[in-house]
Design an enzyme around this catalytic site. Structure first.
Site, short mmCIF file in Angstrom:
data_model
loop_
_atom_site.label_atom_id
_atom_site.label_comp_id
_atom_site.label_asym_id
_atom_site.label_seq_id
_atom_site.Cartn_x
_atom_site.Cartn_y
_atom_site.Cartn_z
N LYS A 1 0.85 -1.21 0.00
CA LYS A 1 0.00 0.00 0.00
C LYS A 1 0.87 1.25 0.00
CE LYS A 1 -3.88 -2.40 2.00
NZ LYS A 1 -4.52 -2.96 3.19
N GLN B 1 -4.88 -1.39 9.38
CA GLN B 1 -4.83 -2.75 8.84
C GLN B 1 -5.47 -3.74 9.81
OE1 GLN B 1 -3.55 -3.59 5.69
NE2 GLN B 1 -4.39 -5.61 6.14
N ASP C 1 -11.42 2.64 3.71
CA ASP C 1 -11.77 1.21 3.67
C ASP C 1 -13.27 1.04 3.52
OD1 ASP C 1 -9.91 -0.78 3.62
OD2 ASP C 1 -9.53 -0.79 5.77
#
Ligand code: NDP
Length: 287
Positions: free
Chosen positions: A53, A97, A120
Site C-alpha cells: 500500500k 490494517q 476502507d
C-alpha cells in the site's frame, strides 16, 4: 475456455489514471492527496499488504504516511493516533490494517475514524450511506470485483448474482454494489442448503469464503461470470506454498464465461481502489 479477467492489467490502468490525476493536481500547485496506513503487530501477511500500500501510494505521487506500531500498543494509544490522523489536514484517507491484535476492539477503532477519511469504507456511516444509495466511501475489494465483472459484461442489469460469503468486508458490501448495478442478488453462506444448485442459477458467481477451491464445476452455470475473492495459501508438493482461490480454477475455467485468476485477479484491484478512494476522499473534503 473462459475469458480471463486480468486484475493485474486493470489495476495498472486504474493506477495510471490516478497517477495522472495526482500529477495534474501538483502541476496546478495543489497539495497531493494523502493516505495514512496504520499497522499493529508483526503479522507477516499484514506487513506485506501494508508495504504494498505504501509503495503504490508513493508511486502514484501521493502523500504517504505509515505508522508501524508494536503489537503491545493499547487500544487507547491507537485511538489517540486515529484522532491525530483525523485532525491532520494532509491526510485524506486513514486505513487501519485488520485484523488487530487481541484485546483491541476493531469496531471501536473503525468508528473512531472520521467517516470522510474512512477509505476502507467500513465505518457504519459509510455502510449505511451505501445501503441507502447515498455517495459513500465503498469497500475496496467489492468495488474491484464489480469493475472486473463489468469487463466481462458492461451492463449487469437483470443478471442473477449469487455471492457466497456474508462478511461485512466483502459479502455484504458486494451485495449492495451489485444491487446498485440492477442485479438480482442472493447471498449464500455456510448454512445455505444445496449450495451447488443455488450457485448453478448464478449469472455472476462471487466466491468470498476463505476455503481453498471450495467451489467446483458443479457450482457453475455454463457461461457464468466467476469472481474469486479468496486468497488461500496451500502447501506445494515440493514443500513450498502457493496461493489459490476459493474456486477450483482448473475445473471451472472450461465452464465459466469469464473468470478471475488467483493470484492476479481481485487482489491487485483492492489496492488500486484504495488509492482511488483516497482521491475521492480528498476531492469530497475540498482538497
Ligand atoms: P470471512 O471468514 O469473514 O467470511 C467467510 C464467509 O464464507 C462467511 O460468511 C461464511 O459463512 C462463508 N462460508 C464459510 N464456509 C462456507 C462453506 N463451506 N459454504 C458456504 N459458505 C461458507 O471471510 P472474508 O469475507 O473476510 O474473506 C473471504 C475470502 O476473501 C478469504 O479467502 C480472504 O482471504 C479473501 N479476501 C481477499 C481480499 C482481496 O483483496 N482479494 C480482501 C479480503 C478478503 P458464515 O457466515 O455462515 O460463517
Amino acid at each position: 475456455m473462459a475469458m480471463i479477467l486480468d486484475g493485474k492489467a486493470l489495476a495498472a490502468e486504474l493506477r495510471a489514471d490516478i497517477t495522472a490525476r495526482v500529477s495534474a493536481l501538483r502541476e496546478a500547485g495543489r497539495r497531493a492527496p494523502g493516505l495514512a496506513v496504520v499497522l499493529l503487530g508483526d503479522d507477516p501477511a499484514s506487513a506485506v499488504y501494508v508495504g504494498s500500500k505504501v509503495k503504490q501510494t508513493e508511486a502514484a505521487g501521493m502523500h504517504s504516511v505509515a505508522h508501524v506500531l508494536p503489537g503491545s500498543t493499547t487500544e487507547s494509544e491507537l485511538l489517540q493516533l486515529v484522532a491525530q490522523l483525523n485532525a491532520d489536514p494532509f491526510v485524506d484517507g486513514i486505513l487501519v490494517q485488520l485484523p488487530l491484535p487481541k484485546g483491541i476492539d476493531s469496531l471501536r477503532v473503525i468508528e473512531a475514524i472520521d467517516p470522510a477519511k474512512d477509505v476502507d469504507g467500513f465505518h457504519p456511516v459509510n455502510v449505511g450511506r451505501l445501503s441507502i444509495g447515498l455517495p459513500a466511501l465503498v469497500p475496496c475489494t467489492p468495488r474491484g470485483c464489480v469493475m472486473l465483472a463489468k469487463r466481462a459484461r458492461a451492463d449487469l442489469t437483470g443478471l442473477h448474482a449469487v455471492i457466497v460469503g456474508r462478511s461485512n468486508i466483502v459479502g455484504k458490501p458486494m451485495a449492495q454494489l451489485l444491487l446498485a448495478e440492477n442485479c438480482t442478488v442472493t447471498i449464500a453462506h455456510s448454512r445455505t442448503r444445496d449450495l451447488p444448485a443455488l450457485c448453478r442459477e448464478a449469472d455472476i458467481l462471487v466466491a468470498a469464503i476463505g476455503r481453498p477451491r471450495a467451489l467446483g464445476k458443479e457450482h457453475v452455470k455454463p457461461g457464468a461470470i466467476v469472481i474469486d475473492v479468496g486468497i488461500n495459501r496451500v502447501p506445494k508438493a515440493d514443500g513450498g506454498s502457493r496461493l489459490v482461490g476459493d474456486v477450483d480454477y482448473d475445473a471451472v475455467v472450461g465452464v465459466a464465461g469469464a473468470i478471475t485468476p488467483v493470484p492476479g485477479g481481485v487482489g491487485p484491484m483492492t489496492i488500486a481502489c484504495l488509492l482511488d478512494n483516497t482521491v475521492t476522499a480528498y476531492r469530497r473534503r475540498g482538497g
